[in-house]
Design an enzyme around this catalytic site. Structure first.
Site, PDB file in Angstrom:
ATOM      1  N   PHE A 125     -11.339 -15.012  27.918  1.00 29.01           N
ATOM      2  CA  PHE A 125     -10.449 -14.553  28.981  1.00 29.01           C
ATOM      3  C   PHE A 125     -10.996 -15.080  30.316  1.00 29.01           C
ATOM      4  O   PHE A 125     -12.186 -14.939  30.584  1.00 29.01           O
ATOM      5  CB  PHE A 125     -10.415 -13.021  28.978  1.00 29.01           C
ATOM      6  CG  PHE A 125      -9.312 -12.442  29.802  1.00 29.01           C
ATOM      7  CD1 PHE A 125      -8.054 -12.219  29.263  1.00 29.01           C
ATOM      8  CD2 PHE A 125      -9.523 -12.102  31.125  1.00 29.01           C
ATOM      9  CE1 PHE A 125      -7.032 -11.672  30.019  1.00 29.01           C
ATOM     10  CE2 PHE A 125      -8.500 -11.555  31.897  1.00 29.01           C
ATOM     11  CZ  PHE A 125      -7.258 -11.339  31.347  1.00 29.01           C
ATOM     12  N   ASP A 193     -17.381  -8.954  24.375  1.00 30.01           N
ATOM     13  CA  ASP A 193     -16.284  -8.358  25.126  1.00 30.01           C
ATOM     14  C   ASP A 193     -15.315  -7.777  24.095  1.00 30.01           C
ATOM     15  O   ASP A 193     -14.820  -8.504  23.222  1.00 30.01           O
ATOM     16  CB  ASP A 193     -15.591  -9.418  25.992  1.00 30.01           C
ATOM     17  CG  ASP A 193     -14.500  -8.812  26.865  1.00 30.01           C
ATOM     18  OD1 ASP A 193     -13.801  -7.898  26.394  1.00 30.01           O
ATOM     19  OD2 ASP A 193     -14.336  -9.267  28.015  1.00 30.01           O
TER      20      ASP A 193
END
Ligand SMILES: *Cc1c(COP(=O)(O)O)cnc(C)c1O
Length: 406
Positions: A125, A193
């Site tokens: 991301f 993450d």
């Protein structure tokens, strides 16, 4: 068709999680497949938020003690911990995921001072990458190595590896146990993450060194709800993070002029918690406390597999290509397809009541939140997608212009 709508209705009747749908506010007549972007609102969230506003008006500054506002980052962290396989005193909730990335990466770098390389992958991301780029620039002397394959990139100069367990775009999932073991065998630290994992998978952070994630996607904490950071107990008391705000001080209310780090997970706080934002999150955690994650994962696999099967069967002639893995083990709770006209397709689909989203350049993304999505919804969504493509409804002029948030 191989699987009929009636089959799906029967699956819903047998679903051990079916009673949970009623805990959420869901738009009438719509199918919400964007819970991987912003989770649906728990019905209890409104009253929980109103309660904090009342505490504020009634107690004013006294609320920090009387209403437990001061302790929220850690009390909420302990409630969230079981959802990612962590124990008490290992998770702090606050700030945003981007800030949590800085905390985790800076702490990892401090534990490996002789190593100067941070590994990330290009698919991560963007904010994870941007924060690491900013951190490396501010600290000076660090190199960011983008991986093709981990084997090429792992060497004895690598301090830490930051990856997302589930790819936000493709929905593909890393084998976290295998990757973590490989990274640690090379002497580096592993940071996961979990933005697209928490609330969708049976996450196990116990081997990871650090983990971060948001609470507004599958966890349903509400828009802008606070993020989390996990620190493996072997690093607690040793690792130091860069953002040494007063909440990470050993005695914040001693008001000393110089920073002295707190012991334990408190060292991973920064400053005053966004008290109002914890209210809907804690309302969501009230629901999660009653949920069996093995059932969540089993339903997630069944929902995503069903969508792939029905959508591919109905949309075969229309240029739709599966992007996500066919192997459910290698997939999160999301299914992504690519289509050259992905953006107008998603808009036309939304007008028919089916809400997915679009990620550039050509990805149609459908998230399946197991707490409130039904098998019949999945079937109906695939039928609508086939109609939008088959009748070329997406060609309408009004679907071509991009909105700010896609
Ligand atoms: C959603 C998401 C974020 C969001 O970061 P914010 O700081 O909350 O804006 C970060 N990383 C990943 C992998 C995400 O999926």
């Amino acid at each position: 068709m191989t699987i009929s709508r009636a089959d799906c209705v029967a699956l819903d009747a047998d679903d051990p999680l079916k009673h949970l749908r009623d805990e959420f506010v869901l738009p009438e007549g719509k199918i919400y497949l964007a819970g991987n972007s912003l989770g649906a609102m728990p019905k209890a969230a409104a009253a929980a938020t109103a309660r904090v506003v009342e505490e504020w008006s009634g107690q004013l500054v006294g609320g920090w003690n009387a209403s437990g506002w001061y302790g929220l980052p850690l009390t909420t962290g302990d409630r969230l911990a079981p959802l990612i396989g962590a124990g008490p005193g290992q998770v702090a909730v606050g700030d945003s995921t981007s800030i949590a990335v800085v905390k985790a990466v800076s702490a990892a770098l401090g534990l490996r001072p002789e190593r100067r390389v941070i590994i990330s992958d290009l698919a991560n991301f963007p904010t994870d990458r941007y924060m690491v780029q900013g951190l490396a620039k501010a600290l000076g002397g660090y190199e960011i190595r983008d991986i093709g394959t981990l084997d090429d990139a792992l060497a004895d100069d690598v301090a830490c590896v930051l990856l997302s367990e589930v790819d936000y775009r493709t929905g593909d999932r890393y084998d976290t146990a295998e990757v973590t073991a490989r990274v640690q065998a090379a002497g580096a630290l592993m940071i996961w993450d979990l933005c697209h994992s928490a609330g969708a998978l049976q996450v196990d952070v116990s081997q990871a060194d650090f983990a971060v994630g948001c609470t507004y996607k599958y966890l349903n904490g509400g828009p802008g709800s606070p993020a989390f950071v996990y620190v493996n107990p072997r690093h607690l008391g040793q690792a130091e993070q860069l953002l040494t705000g007063w909440y990470s001080h050993a005695e914040p209310f001693a008001f000393e002029p110089d920073h002295r780090p707190a012991e334990g997970i408190r060292r991973f706080l920064v400053s005053t918690p966004h008290v109002l934002s914890y209210a809907p999150l804690n309302a969501a955690l009230d629901i999660w406390e009653r949920v069996d994650l093995a059932q969540v994962r089993a339903k997630s696999v069944a929902l995503t597999s069903l969508f792939i099967e029905v959508a591919e069967e109905l949309c075969a002639p229309y240029g739709l290509t599966l992007v996500s893995s066919r192997d459910p083990e290698r997939r999160g709770s999301q299914v992504s397809f690519s289509h050259p006209d992905g953006y107008p397709v998603i808009r036309a689909l939304a007008d028919r009541g089916v809400h997915g989203d679009f990620r550039a350049p050509d990805i149609l993304r459908f998230g399946f939140a197991p707490l409130y999505i039904r098998f019949a919804d999945v079937h109906d969504a695939a039928v609508s997608l086939a109609e939008v493509l088959g009748e070329e409804l997406w060609r309408d002029e009004r679907y071509q212009r991009r909105l700010a948030v896609t």
